[in-house]
Design a protein around this motif. Structure first.
Motif, short mmCIF file in Angstrom:
data_model
loop_
_atom_site.label_atom_id
_atom_site.label_comp_id
_atom_site.label_asym_id
_atom_site.label_seq_id
_atom_site.Cartn_x
_atom_site.Cartn_y
_atom_site.Cartn_z
N HIS A 177 -22.24 -14.27 35.16
CA HIS A 177 -21.66 -13.52 36.36
C HIS A 177 -20.75 -12.71 36.22
CE1 HIS A 177 -25.44 -13.96 38.57
NE2 HIS A 177 -25.63 -15.11 38.84
N SER A 178 -19.66 -13.19 35.42
CA SER A 178 -18.96 -12.95 35.40
C SER A 178 -18.35 -12.39 33.38
CB SER A 178 -17.09 -13.81 35.24
OG SER A 178 -17.60 -15.22 34.21
N PHE A 179 -18.12 -11.05 32.83
CA PHE A 179 -17.47 -11.30 31.86
C PHE A 179 -16.29 -10.74 31.40
CE2 PHE A 179 -21.85 -9.55 33.05
CZ PHE A 179 -22.82 -10.27 32.25
N GLY A 180 -15.04 -11.38 31.97
CA GLY A 180 -13.70 -11.34 31.92
C GLY A 180 -13.41 -11.86 29.85
N TYR A 181 -12.43 -11.57 29.75
CA TYR A 181 -11.61 -11.75 28.53
C TYR A 181 -11.64 -12.89 28.36
CZ TYR A 181 -9.02 -11.08 24.08
OH TYR A 181 -8.36 -10.72 23.12
N ARG A 182 -11.47 -14.11 28.95
CA ARG A 182 -11.57 -15.72 28.32
C ARG A 182 -13.02 -16.60 29.55
NH1 ARG A 182 -6.21 -18.81 30.10
NH2 ARG A 182 -8.15 -20.34 28.98
N ALA A 183 -13.91 -15.39 30.03
CA ALA A 183 -15.19 -16.08 30.37
C ALA A 183 -15.66 -16.83 29.35
CB ALA A 183 -16.30 -15.23 30.36
N ARG A 184 -16.39 -17.72 29.65
CA ARG A 184 -17.43 -19.13 28.71
C ARG A 184 -16.09 -19.79 27.85
NH1 ARG A 184 -20.47 -14.31 29.75
NH2 ARG A 184 -19.64 -13.81 28.26
N THR A 185 -14.88 -19.99 28.59
CA THR A 185 -14.29 -20.62 27.73
C THR A 185 -13.48 -22.32 28.31
OG1 THR A 185 -11.73 -19.47 28.19
CG2 THR A 185 -13.42 -18.75 26.56
N ARG A 186 -14.51 -23.14 29.57
CA ARG A 186 -14.18 -23.42 30.05
C ARG A 186 -14.00 -24.95 28.86
NH1 ARG A 186 -17.16 -25.50 35.42
NH2 ARG A 186 -16.08 -27.65 35.45
N ASP A 187 -14.62 -25.36 28.44
CA ASP A 187 -15.06 -26.37 26.93
C ASP A 187 -13.67 -25.89 26.23
OD1 ASP A 187 -16.15 -28.11 28.74
OD2 ASP A 187 -18.50 -27.30 27.99
N LEU A 188 -14.12 -24.98 25.45
CA LEU A 188 -14.02 -24.01 24.48
C LEU A 188 -12.31 -24.56 24.03
CD1 LEU A 188 -14.25 -23.11 21.61
CD2 LEU A 188 -14.70 -20.23 22.28
N PHE A 189 -11.50 -23.95 24.73
CA PHE A 189 -10.30 -23.98 24.91
C PHE A 189 -9.61 -24.67 26.20
CE2 PHE A 189 -9.66 -19.13 24.91
CZ PHE A 189 -10.12 -18.74 23.85
N SER A 190 -10.27 -26.04 26.42
CA SER A 190 -9.68 -27.42 26.99
C SER A 190 -9.27 -28.03 25.95
CB SER A 190 -10.96 -28.07 27.92
OG SER A 190 -11.78 -28.67 27.24
N ARG A 191 -7.75 -29.14 26.56
CA ARG A 191 -7.24 -29.56 25.55
C ARG A 191 -8.20 -30.98 25.83
NH1 ARG A 191 -1.65 -28.32 25.16
NH2 ARG A 191 -2.10 -29.66 23.65
N LYS A 192 -7.65 -31.58 24.53
CA LYS A 192 -8.31 -33.03 24.04
C LYS A 192 -8.38 -33.75 24.83
CE LYS A 192 -11.07 -30.63 20.42
NZ LYS A 192 -11.71 -29.14 21.03
N PHE A 193 -8.73 -34.78 24.80
CA PHE A 193 -9.25 -36.35 25.59
C PHE A 193 -7.01 -36.75 25.56
CE2 PHE A 193 -9.43 -40.66 26.04
CZ PHE A 193 -8.88 -40.69 27.80
N ALA B 268 -6.43 -21.57 19.49
CA ALA B 268 -5.97 -20.73 20.87
C ALA B 268 -5.76 -22.45 21.58
CB ALA B 268 -6.90 -20.70 21.47
N ASN B 269 -4.34 -22.35 22.33
CA ASN B 269 -3.68 -23.55 22.65
C ASN B 269 -3.78 -23.58 23.87
OD1 ASN B 269 -2.55 -26.04 23.87
ND2 ASN B 269 -1.12 -25.87 21.57
N SER B 270 -4.85 -23.91 24.87
CA SER B 270 -4.30 -23.24 26.75
C SER B 270 -3.47 -23.88 27.09
CB SER B 270 -5.61 -24.10 26.99
OG SER B 270 -5.94 -25.19 27.05
#
Length: 167
Positions: free
Chosen positions: A3-19, A45-47
């Motif tokens: 439902h959102s089409f922003g610049y950072r849409a669908r990046t929750r896991d992609l840009f998350s920092r590693k454990f 990308a480094n969030s």
């Protein structure tokens, strides 16, 4: 559908920092490397730093440096658009760039071949082509499997049963 089409849409896991990698950025790995024009770099990308972050399409892509500014790097990346490949020029901050290892194997091979050629030149014998050029892996040579015939043991020939029943 999202439902959102922003610049950072669908990046929750992609840009998350590693454990265990969250927190402030390491100065030595992030800000100290020297980038020159023509270097191969990976755009990652480094969030921890939201400024100068690339679009998610470019995350993980390898490109060539075409511009260096005090706080960012200009990278030329290939992007496939339908049937053609475009050279896209993007500027990202140094936090989102790291030196690529894509040419490490090639440069090691060039050094090895140079050493072989130099040794061959000193000895006066031409270097064998197998050591200089790369060849694709050839198929294995054919061979016969030996049948074990010991005394009364002979190879068994397997055939389909003969159909002799009528309905």
């Amino acid at each position: 559908l999202p439902h959102s089409f922003g610049y950072r849409a669908r990046t929750r896991d992609l840009f998350s920092r590693k454990f265990r990698k969250a927190g402030t950025l390491a100065i030595s790995k992030t800000y100290m490397p020297v980038y020159k024009m023509g270097d191969f770099v990976d755009v990652v990308a480094n969030s921890a730093q939201q400024k100068g972050m690339p679009h998610r399409f470019y995350h993980g892509r390898t490109g060539i440096v075409f511009n260096v500014t005090p706080s960012s790097i200009g990278v030329e990346v290939n992007k496939q658009v339908r049937s053609r490949i475009l050279k896209k020029r993007i500027h990202v901050r140094v936090e989102h760039v790291r030196h690529s290892k894509c040419r490490a194997g090639f440069l090691a091979r060039v050094q090895k071949i140079g050493a072989i050629k130099e040794a061959a030149k000193k000895s006066g014998i031409k270097a064998p082509i197998e050591q200089i050029k790369r060849f694709p892996v050839q198929p294995k040579a054919g061979y016969f499997v030996p049948a074990e015939c010991r005394g009364d043991k002979v190879p068994i020939v397997v055939r389909p049963k003969v159909f002799n029943e009528l309905l």
